[in-house]
Motif scaffolding. Sequence first.
Motif, PDB file in Angstrom:
ATOM      1  N   ARG A  34       0.848  -1.141   0.057  1.00 54.48           N
ATOM      2  CA  ARG A  34       0.051   0.150   0.006  1.00 54.48           C
ATOM      3  C   ARG A  34       0.931   1.328  -0.060  1.00 54.48           C
ATOM      4  N   VAL A  35       1.897   1.176   0.994  1.00 55.45           N
ATOM      5  CA  VAL A  35       2.651   2.241   0.841  1.00 55.45           C
ATOM      6  C   VAL A  35       3.657   2.697  -0.085  1.00 55.45           C
ATOM      7  N   ALA A  36       4.299   1.600  -0.389  1.00 54.33           N
ATOM      8  CA  ALA A  36       5.133   1.776  -1.901  1.00 54.33           C
ATOM      9  C   ALA A  36       4.535   2.133  -3.084  1.00 54.33           C
ATOM     10  N   LEU A  37       3.357   1.692  -3.289  1.00 52.73           N
ATOM     11  CA  LEU A  37       2.530   1.812  -4.632  1.00 52.73           C
ATOM     12  C   LEU A  37       1.565   3.139  -4.344  1.00 52.73           C
ATOM     13  N   LYS A  38       1.153   3.466  -3.084  1.00 53.03           N
ATOM     14  CA  LYS A  38       0.301   4.388  -2.922  1.00 53.03           C
ATOM     15  C   LYS A  38      -1.080   3.985  -3.375  1.00 53.03           C
ATOM     16  N   LEU A  39      -1.543   2.890  -2.874  1.00 51.07           N
ATOM     17  CA  LEU A  39      -2.779   2.430  -3.200  1.00 51.07           C
ATOM     18  C   LEU A  39      -3.622   2.291  -2.007  1.00 51.07           C
ATOM     19  N   SER A  40      -5.015   2.000  -2.245  1.00 55.35           N
ATOM     20  CA  SER A  40      -5.893   2.098  -0.944  1.00 55.35           C
ATOM     21  C   SER A  40      -5.626   0.642  -0.469  1.00 55.35           C
ATOM     22  N   SER A  41      -5.982   0.549   0.728  1.00 53.31           N
ATOM     23  CA  SER A  41      -5.888  -1.006   1.364  1.00 53.31           C
ATOM     24  C   SER A  41      -7.075  -1.765   0.538  1.00 53.31           C
ATOM     25  N   GLY A  42      -8.193  -1.261   0.131  1.00 51.52           N
ATOM     26  CA  GLY A  42      -9.103  -2.002  -0.611  1.00 51.52           C
ATOM     27  C   GLY A  42      -8.601  -2.338  -1.864  1.00 51.52           C
ATOM     28  N   SER A  43      -7.789  -1.496  -2.674  1.00 48.08           N
ATOM     29  CA  SER A  43      -7.137  -2.139  -3.900  1.00 48.08           C
ATOM     30  C   SER A  43      -6.090  -3.343  -3.652  1.00 48.08           C
ATOM     31  N   VAL A  44      -5.414  -3.169  -2.533  1.00 45.64           N
ATOM     32  CA  VAL A  44      -4.410  -3.907  -2.188  1.00 45.64           C
ATOM     33  C   VAL A  44      -4.982  -5.476  -1.906  1.00 45.64           C
ATOM     34  N   SER A  45      -5.991  -5.359  -1.268  1.00 46.41           N
ATOM     35  CA  SER A  45      -6.715  -6.493  -0.702  1.00 46.41           C
ATOM     36  C   SER A  45      -7.156  -7.276  -1.841  1.00 46.41           C
ATOM     37  N   SER A  46      -7.918  -6.521  -2.815  1.00 48.87           N
ATOM     38  CA  SER A  46      -8.733  -7.099  -3.902  1.00 48.87           C
ATOM     39  C   SER A  46      -7.566  -7.684  -4.730  1.00 48.87           C
ATOM     40  N   ALA A  47      -6.499  -6.928  -5.212  1.00 42.03           N
ATOM     41  CA  ALA A  47      -5.503  -7.273  -6.253  1.00 42.03           C
ATOM     42  C   ALA A  47      -4.648  -8.593  -5.493  1.00 42.03           C
ATOM     43  N   THR A  48      -4.297  -8.606  -4.369  1.00 38.56           N
ATOM     44  CA  THR A  48      -3.678  -9.759  -3.799  1.00 38.56           C
ATOM     45  C   THR A  48      -4.402 -10.960  -3.813  1.00 38.56           C
ATOM     46  N   ARG A  49      -5.676 -10.787  -3.480  1.00 38.14           N
ATOM     47  CA  ARG A  49      -6.771 -11.978  -3.508  1.00 38.14           C
ATOM     48  C   ARG A  49      -6.656 -12.706  -4.847  1.00 38.14           C
ATOM     49  N   MET A  50      -6.971 -11.736  -5.833  1.00 38.88           N
ATOM     50  CA  MET A  50      -6.988 -12.254  -7.194  1.00 38.88           C
ATOM     51  C   MET A  50      -5.590 -13.134  -7.560  1.00 38.88           C
ATOM     52  N   LEU A  51      -4.596 -12.297  -7.115  1.00 41.26           N
ATOM     53  CA  LEU A  51      -3.488 -13.121  -7.662  1.00 41.26           C
ATOM     54  C   LEU A  51      -3.220 -14.287  -6.774  1.00 41.26           C
ATOM     55  N   VAL A  52      -3.567 -14.322  -5.606  1.00 38.36           N
ATOM     56  CA  VAL A  52      -3.310 -15.546  -4.867  1.00 38.36           C
ATOM     57  C   VAL A  52      -4.263 -16.496  -5.348  1.00 38.36           C
ATOM     58  N   ARG A  53      -5.535 -16.156  -5.576  1.00 36.49           N
ATOM     59  CA  ARG A  53      -6.623 -17.324  -6.307  1.00 36.49           C
ATOM     60  C   ARG A  53      -5.962 -17.783  -7.617  1.00 36.49           C
ATOM     61  N   PHE A  54      -5.400 -16.916  -8.287  1.00 43.90           N
ATOM     62  CA  PHE A  54      -4.914 -17.542  -9.689  1.00 43.90           C
ATOM     63  C   PHE A  54      -3.583 -18.350  -9.650  1.00 43.90           C
ATOM     64  N   GLY A  55      -2.974 -18.163  -8.416  1.00 43.53           N
ATOM     65  CA  GLY A  55      -1.794 -18.899  -8.055  1.00 43.53           C
ATOM     66  C   GLY A  55      -0.364 -18.291  -8.627  1.00 43.53           C
ATOM     67  N   ILE A  56      -0.548 -17.000  -8.903  1.00 43.56           N
ATOM     68  CA  ILE A  56       0.458 -16.136  -9.341  1.00 43.56           C
ATOM     69  C   ILE A  56       1.392 -15.552  -8.244  1.00 43.56           C
ATOM     70  N   VAL A  57       0.716 -15.377  -7.366  1.00 42.45           N
ATOM     71  CA  VAL A  57       1.271 -15.039  -5.923  1.00 42.45           C
ATOM     72  C   VAL A  57       0.991 -15.962  -4.800  1.00 42.45           C
ATOM     73  N   ALA A  58       1.867 -15.969  -3.866  1.00 42.50           N
ATOM     74  CA  ALA A  58       2.021 -16.965  -2.676  1.00 42.50           C
ATOM     75  C   ALA A  58       1.908 -16.061  -1.480  1.00 42.50           C
ATOM     76  N   ARG A  59       1.041 -16.318  -0.491  1.00 43.04           N
ATOM     77  CA  ARG A  59       0.861 -15.817   0.977  1.00 43.04           C
ATOM     78  C   ARG A  59       1.906 -16.526   1.701  1.00 43.04           C
ATOM     79  N   THR A  60       2.578 -15.757   2.348  1.00 43.71           N
ATOM     80  CA  THR A  60       3.697 -16.461   3.486  1.00 43.71           C
ATOM     81  C   THR A  60       3.524 -15.841   4.680  1.00 43.71           C
TER      82      THR A  60
END
Length: 148
Positions: A34-60
């Motif tokens: 959020r800080v590095a990209l100057k995005l809203s918390s909601g935008s970060v949450s939505s985008a990371t959820r989608m990236l994780v769902r598609f298997g492109i990004v992993a949660r750790t």
Amino acid sequence: MGLYADVGLPRSLARILAWLVVCEPHHQSAEQLRVALKLSSGSVSSATRMLVRFGIVARTSFPGDRRIYYELHPDGWHRLMRIRLQELAGVRHVAEAALQAARGRNDERLRGMRDFYADCEAQFAKLLNGEAAGTVKADPARERRRKR
């Protein structure tokens, strides 16, 4: 980054994906994104959820730290390209359905579309399977060192 936004993906998703390619450390919390990209918390949450769902990004996570971090999945690029392969197949299926609906009319445009996408699909599958000349097959089991 503009390419993904141009095909209908949220701009925040493209920005987060691009950031995870170049950031240090390789893992980032939602707050860091959020800080590095100057995005809203909601935008970060939505985008990371989608990236994780598609298997492109992993949660750790890490012992003693309650935060969730996001990083590129070791096989993320391969998974992203598999999604694109499915999209190519979908377009080919549309052309095939249209040809069937044409009931025997000889429509060069539809045949050309079907044949083009079928060829793209076949070549893309070869590339992803490491069968194309000059390609290197990704090793999904490869684990890279995590820096904290």
